[in-house]
Every structure is written in structure tokens, then in C-alpha cells.
Write an enzyme that holds these catalytic residues in place. Structure first.
Site, PDB file in Angstrom:
ATOM      1  N   GLY A  92      49.741  -1.463   3.064  1.00  0.00           N
ATOM      2  CA  GLY A  92      48.619  -2.202   2.481  1.00  0.00           C
ATOM      3  C   GLY A  92      49.054  -3.503   1.858  1.00  0.00           C
ATOM      4  O   GLY A  92      48.521  -3.900   0.818  1.00  0.00           O
ATOM      5  N   GLY A 150      46.047  -7.975  -2.454  1.00  0.00           N
ATOM      6  CA  GLY A 150      46.114  -7.283  -3.741  1.00  0.00           C
ATOM      7  C   GLY A 150      47.497  -6.894  -4.194  1.00  0.00           C
ATOM      8  O   GLY A 150      48.457  -7.657  -4.086  1.00  0.00           O
ATOM      9  N   TYR A 185      38.302  10.736  -5.376  1.00  0.00           N
ATOM     10  CA  TYR A 185      39.357   9.754  -5.645  1.00  0.00           C
ATOM     11  C   TYR A 185      40.382  10.342  -6.611  1.00  0.00           C
ATOM     12  O   TYR A 185      41.597  10.223  -6.403  1.00  0.00           O
ATOM     13  CB  TYR A 185      38.754   8.477  -6.223  1.00  0.00           C
TER      14      TYR A 185
END
Length: 304
Positions: free
Chosen positions: A20, A24, A170
């Protein structure tokens, strides 16, 4: 003494894989590692975005396709990495999704559990033998303070097929990140080379919050300057876990501010539930069954 990016040691000769890493926290982690001399692989779902991100980083950076929502993609990425990199010094399990509507991965897993935990579990298991021979190699997994919120490992309904709550789902996935790290560290201890460490970014101002319920998203957006920190600051706990020579296996790093929301990285403590050895080992066994991935370190080695 506050730990800042100035404390990141030189990383020359080290190979780092960051999932990822096109945006970010992952991007900031990859950027700083590359700037310190590491050869960094951006493992990303969208390679076009990955190449744009790589062009913004000064240093030795490459891009590898990795879709954590597909075990076929995880296996292909691991095979590609094995072919191109005979050794890996650092694996940063950073990618994640948060508060997604009810949906499943390509393999039928609940999206948050499948992406945040099972995808990284499989990737780590498929790459671990490339880290084991390397002194001071590390597996760093990014969790969240969300592991404390409505969080438990729901073995009776891991995939949330009976009912679904995006916040609870989550929380389960982030609790799983911690339990995975703690169990992995026990299994690694006998080898003496590779360690497993976990970190969390506090509340960072990234696009991860885009799927949050409106009741959560609006206050975070309005109060962002007060209650969040930048992705640059949010990446520091991960970077400390990845590079600080004093880090020990099984440790957990997060911001030092009030409520661990923001601040400089320090050693922190996770929830009491996360240290449950029985649940950790059961989660490990279930994760092996679901992914079909067996690790080259076992419980016997951990107990030796």
C-alpha cells in the site's frame, strides 16, 4: 528524547517491501526508507498509481503488483518478489481498508478481515524464508487504535455472514494484526535473526477514513487540524519499528500524545484481549486453513 525521522539509520544495502505504498502512510514510509538508502519495493494494487508514487521518491524504488483481496495475486506477487530479490530485510504490512460497506474479497472473505489480516498473513508466510537468513530482518505490521473498539475475534462468524458492523469488523481485523504479530514473534524467537513488530499511526489525516460512517467522517473532517496528524507524522511509529536498532520483537509502537492520537513514536501497550495466547494460536491455525499458507517456522521452534 523524541524519536524523529533524523533518528532513522542509514539503510544502505537493505531491501524493503512496503504494501500500500502508493499513498498515505505507506508512501511516507517508503519515501523515507528510500531516502536513507534502502532498495524499496512498492507493493500496490494499482501499478499505474504506484509508478506515479515511485517517481516522487528519491532513491532506488520499484513497483510490484499486489492485490491483497486476492490470494492468487498475493501468491503471484510473492513469486515475483522471490524471483527478483533473493533476500528481503524488511517487510512492512501497511496496506489496509477501513469501515468498508459489507463486501467480500475475491476469495469470499469479509473485506476488512481478508485485506488487513488474511492477505498480509499469506504474504508474510510466502516471503518469510527470504527474511530468515538475514540478520536484523523485520516484519512490521500496521495495526490501529481501532483494535480496542468493539473488537473481538468472532470465530463463530469470522466473515460476518450473519450480521455486519463495519466498525466491529474493522476492529476485528486490527486486533488480528496484533495477535498475528505476537504469535509470529514467538515462532521466530528460536531463529534469532528476524523479529516481528507492530505499530499504529494514531489518527492520521489520510484517505482511509473515506468509508467511515457519516457520523464519524464529518467530525474527523471538521476537527482534522486538532485531532489528527499528517501522514508524514503518522508513518513515524512504523519507521521506528522498522529501523530503530533498540527495537525488540513483539513490541508495539504508537504516538506519545494523549490517547495515542498524535505525537512522536514510543513503546505502547495494546488491549488486554490482544495478549490472549489461546486466541492468538487459534487465529493462526484458522488463518493457515483459510489461506492455505504454512509458515517455515512452527510452534515447536517457538517453544525450543
Amino acid at each position: 528524547m523524541k524519536w524523529t525521522e533524523q533518528q532513522i539509520p542509514r539503510q544502505d544495502g537493505r531491501v524493503a517491501v512496503v504494501t500500500g505504498a502508493n499513498t498515505g502512510l505507506g508512501f511516507e514510509t517508503a519515501r523515507r526508507l528510500a531516502e536513507r538508502g534502502a532498495s524499496v519495493v512498492l507493493a500496490v494494487r494499482d501499478t499505474a498509481k504506484g509508478k506515479v508514487a515511485a517517481a516522487r521518491i528519491n532513491g532506488d524504488v520499484s513497483v510490484r503488483e499486489l492485490d491483497l483481496t486476492s490470494l492468487d495475486s498475493v501468491r503471484a506477487a510473492a513469486a515475483g518478489l522471490r524471483a527478483s530479490h533473493p533476500r528481503i530485510d524488511l517487510l512492512v504490512n501497511n496496506a489496509g481498508v477501513m469501515y468498508t460497506p459489507k463486501q467480500t474479497t475475491r476469495d469470499g472473505f469479509e473485506m476488512q478481515f481478508g485485506t488487513n489480516h488474511l492477505g498480509h498473513f499469506a504474504l508474510t508466510g510466502l516471503l518469510l524464508d527470504l527474511l530468515l537468513p538475514v540478520p536484523d530482518s523485520r516484519v512490521v505490521t500496521v495495526s490501529s487504535t481501532g483494535h480496542r473498539i468493539r473488537a473481538a475475534i468472532h470465530f463463530d462468524d469470522l466473515q460476518w455472514e450473519r450480521s455486519y458492523g463495519r466498525v466491529s469488523a474493522y476492529g476485528q481485523s486490527k486486533l488480528a494484526n496484533l495477535m498475528f504479530t505476537y504469535e509470529l514473534q514467538r515462532r521466530l524467537a528460536a531463529h534469532g535473526t528476524t523479529v516481528a513488530v507492530v505499530a499504529h499511526p494514531g489518527i492520521s489525516n489520510t484517505e482511509l477514513v473515506r468509508n467511515a460512517p457519516a457520523a464519524v467522517r464529518r467530525p474527523v473532517t471538521w476537527l482534522a487540524p486538532v485531532i489528527t496528524q499528517s501522514a508524514t507524522a503518522g508513518a513515524l511509529p512504523t519507521l521506528r519499528a522498522a529501523t530503530d536498532p533498540s527495537v525488540l520483537g513483539g513490541q508495539y509502537y504508537g504516538p506519545d500524545g494523549l490517547g495515542e492520537v498524535r505525537g512522536y513514536p514510543k513503546l505502547v501497550t495494546s488491549s488486554p484481549e490482544s495478549y490472549d495466547l489461546t486466541v492468538q494460536q487459534r487465529l493462526w491455525a484458522v488463518s493457515e486453513d483459510l489461506t492455505g499458507v504454512r509458515f517455515p517456522v512452527g510452534r515447536a521452534a517457538a517453544a525450543a
